[in-house]
Design a protein around this motif. Sequence first.
Motif, PDB file in Angstrom:
ATOM      1  N   PHE A  74      11.557  81.669  -8.263  1.00  0.00           N
ATOM      2  CA  PHE A  74      11.180  80.550  -7.399  1.00  0.00           C
ATOM      3  C   PHE A  74      12.446  79.791  -6.958  1.00  0.00           C
ATOM      4  CE2 PHE A  74       6.453  79.313  -8.339  1.00  0.00           C
ATOM      5  CZ  PHE A  74       6.043  80.555  -7.888  1.00  0.00           C
ATOM      6  N   PHE A  75      12.255  78.880  -5.985  1.00  0.00           N
ATOM      7  CA  PHE A  75      13.383  78.063  -5.508  1.00  0.00           C
ATOM      8  C   PHE A  75      13.883  77.112  -6.587  1.00  0.00           C
ATOM      9  CE2 PHE A  75      11.034  78.617  -1.352  1.00  0.00           C
ATOM     10  CZ  PHE A  75      12.000  79.402  -0.760  1.00  0.00           C
ATOM     11  N   THR A  76      15.181  76.814  -6.524  1.00  0.00           N
ATOM     12  CA  THR A  76      15.751  75.716  -7.308  1.00  0.00           C
ATOM     13  C   THR A  76      15.724  74.479  -6.415  1.00  0.00           C
ATOM     14  OG1 THR A  76      17.159  77.175  -8.596  1.00  0.00           O
ATOM     15  CG2 THR A  76      17.884  74.882  -8.409  1.00  0.00           C
TER      16      THR A  76
ATOM     17  N   THR B 141      11.889  73.642  -2.179  1.00  0.00           N
ATOM     18  CA  THR B 141      11.819  74.401  -0.924  1.00  0.00           C
ATOM     19  C   THR B 141      13.136  75.130  -0.743  1.00  0.00           C
ATOM     20  OG1 THR B 141      11.401  74.266   1.468  1.00  0.00           O
ATOM     21  CG2 THR B 141      12.638  72.460   0.518  1.00  0.00           C
ATOM     22  N   ILE B 142      13.279  75.819   0.396  1.00  0.00           N
ATOM     23  CA  ILE B 142      14.539  76.494   0.693  1.00  0.00           C
ATOM     24  C   ILE B 142      15.534  75.463   1.224  1.00  0.00           C
ATOM     25  CG2 ILE B 142      13.987  77.092   3.082  1.00  0.00           C
ATOM     26  CD1 ILE B 142      15.253  79.937   2.242  1.00  0.00           C
ATOM     27  N   ILE B 143      16.816  75.766   1.078  1.00  0.00           N
ATOM     28  CA  ILE B 143      17.864  74.804   1.458  1.00  0.00           C
ATOM     29  C   ILE B 143      17.853  74.506   2.962  1.00  0.00           C
ATOM     30  CG2 ILE B 143      19.683  76.548   1.777  1.00  0.00           C
ATOM     31  CD1 ILE B 143      21.581  74.472   0.359  1.00  0.00           C
TER      32      ILE B 143
ATOM     33  N   PHE C  94       8.673  78.394  12.062  1.00  0.00           N
ATOM     34  CA  PHE C  94       8.369  79.698  11.458  1.00  0.00           C
ATOM     35  C   PHE C  94       9.646  80.510  11.304  1.00  0.00           C
ATOM     36  CE2 PHE C  94       4.521  78.280  13.443  1.00  0.00           C
ATOM     37  CZ  PHE C  94       3.529  78.659  12.556  1.00  0.00           C
ATOM     38  N   SER C  95       9.650  81.347  10.270  1.00  0.00           N
ATOM     39  CA  SER C  95      10.659  82.398  10.121  1.00  0.00           C
ATOM     40  C   SER C  95       9.953  83.725  10.322  1.00  0.00           C
ATOM     41  CB  SER C  95      11.255  82.348   8.716  1.00  0.00           C
ATOM     42  OG  SER C  95      11.944  83.558   8.433  1.00  0.00           O
ATOM     43  N   PHE C  96      10.650  84.668  10.961  1.00  0.00           N
ATOM     44  CA  PHE C  96      10.116  86.027  11.086  1.00  0.00           C
ATOM     45  C   PHE C  96      11.059  87.023  10.419  1.00  0.00           C
ATOM     46  CE2 PHE C  96       8.449  83.917  15.081  1.00  0.00           C
ATOM     47  CZ  PHE C  96       7.169  83.715  14.576  1.00  0.00           C
TER      48      PHE C  96
ATOM     49  N   SER D  57      16.492  82.354  16.772  1.00  0.00           N
ATOM     50  CA  SER D  57      17.104  83.469  16.053  1.00  0.00           C
ATOM     51  C   SER D  57      16.702  83.580  14.590  1.00  0.00           C
ATOM     52  CB  SER D  57      18.625  83.368  16.178  1.00  0.00           C
ATOM     53  OG  SER D  57      19.038  82.044  15.902  1.00  0.00           O
ATOM     54  N   ASN D  58      16.224  82.517  13.977  1.00  0.00           N
ATOM     55  CA  ASN D  58      15.740  82.585  12.588  1.00  0.00           C
ATOM     56  C   ASN D  58      15.021  81.277  12.239  1.00  0.00           C
ATOM     57  OD1 ASN D  58      17.860  80.699  11.496  1.00  0.00           O
ATOM     58  ND2 ASN D  58      19.177  82.375  12.160  1.00  0.00           N
ATOM     59  N   GLY D  59      14.453  81.240  11.048  1.00  0.00           N
ATOM     60  CA  GLY D  59      13.686  80.070  10.636  1.00  0.00           C
ATOM     61  C   GLY D  59      14.553  78.856  10.372  1.00  0.00           C
ATOM     62  N   THR D  60      15.775  79.089   9.925  1.00  0.00           N
ATOM     63  CA  THR D  60      16.705  77.984   9.678  1.00  0.00           C
ATOM     64  C   THR D  60      17.036  77.290  11.001  1.00  0.00           C
ATOM     65  OG1 THR D  60      17.590  79.183   7.788  1.00  0.00           O
ATOM     66  CG2 THR D  60      18.988  77.446   8.706  1.00  0.00           C
ATOM     67  N   ALA D  61      17.268  78.102  12.042  1.00  0.00           N
ATOM     68  CA  ALA D  61      17.540  77.548  13.379  1.00  0.00           C
ATOM     69  C   ALA D  61      16.312  76.784  13.890  1.00  0.00           C
ATOM     70  CB  ALA D  61      17.893  78.678  14.343  1.00  0.00           C
ATOM     71  N   ALA D  62      15.118  77.311  13.605  1.00  0.00           N
ATOM     72  CA  ALA D  62      13.886  76.629  14.049  1.00  0.00           C
ATOM     73  C   ALA D  62      13.830  75.222  13.453  1.00  0.00           C
ATOM     74  CB  ALA D  62      12.658  77.448  13.625  1.00  0.00           C
ATOM     75  N   LEU D  63      14.120  75.117  12.158  1.00  0.00           N
ATOM     76  CA  LEU D  63      14.100  73.801  11.504  1.00  0.00           C
ATOM     77  C   LEU D  63      15.157  72.881  12.097  1.00  0.00           C
ATOM     78  CD1 LEU D  63      13.555  75.078   7.877  1.00  0.00           C
ATOM     79  CD2 LEU D  63      12.072  73.428   9.031  1.00  0.00           C
ATOM     80  N   GLU D  64      16.346  73.445  12.336  1.00  0.00           N
ATOM     81  CA  GLU D  64      17.434  72.634  12.889  1.00  0.00           C
ATOM     82  C   GLU D  64      17.055  72.073  14.268  1.00  0.00           C
ATOM     83  OE1 GLU D  64      21.818  73.639  13.487  1.00  0.00           O
ATOM     84  OE2 GLU D  64      21.278  74.625  11.612  1.00  0.00           O
TER      85      GLU D  64
ATOM     86  N   PRO E 234       6.329  68.527   5.616  1.00  0.00           N
ATOM     87  CA  PRO E 234       5.628  69.313   4.601  1.00  0.00           C
ATOM     88  C   PRO E 234       6.016  70.792   4.710  1.00  0.00           C
ATOM     89  CG  PRO E 234       4.124  68.669   6.369  1.00  0.00           C
ATOM     90  CD  PRO E 234       5.452  68.071   6.709  1.00  0.00           C
ATOM     91  N   VAL E 235       6.138  71.453   3.580  1.00  0.00           N
ATOM     92  CA  VAL E 235       6.460  72.891   3.558  1.00  0.00           C
ATOM     93  C   VAL E 235       5.277  73.609   2.907  1.00  0.00           C
ATOM     94  CG1 VAL E 235       8.147  74.631   2.835  1.00  0.00           C
ATOM     95  CG2 VAL E 235       8.900  72.266   3.251  1.00  0.00           C
ATOM     96  N   HIS E 236       4.747  74.602   3.582  1.00  0.00           N
ATOM     97  CA  HIS E 236       3.591  75.349   3.052  1.00  0.00           C
ATOM     98  C   HIS E 236       4.123  76.455   2.143  1.00  0.00           C
ATOM     99  CE1 HIS E 236       1.444  73.043   6.020  1.00  0.00           C
ATOM    100  NE2 HIS E 236       2.040  73.637   7.026  1.00  0.00           N
TER     101      HIS E 236
HETATM  102  C1  LIG Z   1       9.979  77.774   3.583  1.00  0.00           C
HETATM  103  C2  LIG Z   1      11.078  78.431   4.355  1.00  0.00           C
HETATM  104  N1  LIG Z   1      11.614  77.775   5.402  1.00  0.00           N
HETATM  105  C3  LIG Z   1      12.613  78.307   6.135  1.00  0.00           C
HETATM  106  C4  LIG Z   1      13.135  79.537   5.844  1.00  0.00           C
HETATM  107  C5  LIG Z   1      14.310  80.029   6.631  1.00  0.00           C
HETATM  108  O1  LIG Z   1      14.044  81.146   7.384  1.00  0.00           O
HETATM  109  P1  LIG Z   1      15.200  82.177   7.814  1.00  0.00           P
HETATM  110  O2  LIG Z   1      15.532  82.988   6.607  1.00  0.00           O
HETATM  111  O3  LIG Z   1      14.563  82.989   8.893  1.00  0.00           O
HETATM  112  O4  LIG Z   1      16.344  81.374   8.306  1.00  0.00           O
HETATM  113  C6  LIG Z   1      12.604  80.274   4.786  1.00  0.00           C
HETATM  114  C7  LIG Z   1      13.160  81.591   4.502  1.00  0.00           C
HETATM  115  O5  LIG Z   1      12.674  82.454   3.884  1.00  0.00           O
HETATM  116  C8  LIG Z   1      11.560  79.710   4.005  1.00  0.00           C
HETATM  117  O6  LIG Z   1      11.037  80.351   2.942  1.00  0.00           O
END
Ligand SMILES: Cc1ncc(COP(=O)(O)O)c(C=O)c1O
Length: 370
Positions: free
Chosen positions: A313-315, A82-84, A177-179, A55-62, A127-129
Amino acid sequence: METIPVNQPLLNPSALRYVEECIRSGWISSEGRFIQEFEAKWADYCGMPHGIAVSNGTAALELAVGCLGLQPGDEVILPTFTIISCAMAVIRAGAVPVLVDSDPRTWCLNVDEVGAKITSRTRSIMPVHMYGHPADMDPILVLARNNDLSVIEDAAEAHGAECGGRKAGGIGDLGCFSFYANKIITTGEGGMVLARSADHAERIRSMRNLCFRKDRRFYHTEMGHNYRLTNLQAAVGLSQVEAIDEHVRRKRWMGKAYTERLRDLSQIELPVEEGSAKNVYWMYGVVLTDEAAYDATEFAVRLRKEGVDTRPFFTGMHEQPVFQSRGLFGGESYPVAERLARRGLYLPSGLGLTEAQLERVCAAVRMVLS
Ligand SMILES: Cc1ncc(COP(=O)(O)O)c(C=O)c1O
């Protein structure tokens, strides 16, 4: 004066046809041909055997971290910048996020710091691209091999980027990935995990769908999530994958055009393309040097007055109150990430950005910095 937006998605006519097919056929939830086709095409594009749409990139990481079966106290090394979602995925799996600083040029994790953070509890490196530039994967793979660690790539911001000819998200054990609508290919909201091993893929598929058991419906031996993507979203996703080469071409045109026009300004540092990397310039970031009189917040306000939208940018994770209040990262300092957070922002980078808009952005940057 019309404000130039920081992003706008580029949707393709085939999306309309595919979505219409979903609606006419009634296949609108998480079953249907577009899910499998989207998963297969994206995995194939990235050179991975398995794709699991979520459903989203956060879920993909989880799910990527979740499928590793980490134990309390196990450690995952990731960049602070990076993102939280990255740190949350580790914490939600019951493990401990261990931070490293960023490379000052690529803004990706500084690989030289990773080795020193490996302990007997380390299980994985993430690693985060960043902003379209891939992390330096070869030394990460060597460290992982030598220490029996898995590698989870976060390629949310780097669709189509390459490191030594291999696609970001298709190099480690798992790629996320996030879409989201601002990503290089989008499904509005959405994500995917790519997995190298069939075991990981099967586990992620199960966790995505409430850990339903195959042998007995509505009988569970584990807790999962509902992180399913819909066939409607996957229909849009398939049309986007079909256009990926054009999307990457546009981003690279934009990246090069900005760099040509801004490279003489000593008050800003620009994105790079380091070593064997192919940068896809997801967002065109700039970092104010010591020669600039103010920080990124003030820079953004001044650009806004000129009709140019930006994003900060990210904190870093070590500066997040939510983690500090949990006793995490106490007393830790990462000077590169701290500088990026205070002095970095990104300029309008949408796939539909025209040359005239790009010229206007560059003129505004020059004016504000002069
Ligand atoms: C590096 C990175 N990882 C993960 C995410 C999370 O993706 P999502 O917003 O689809 O949950 C983002 C969101 O922009 C991101 O920039």
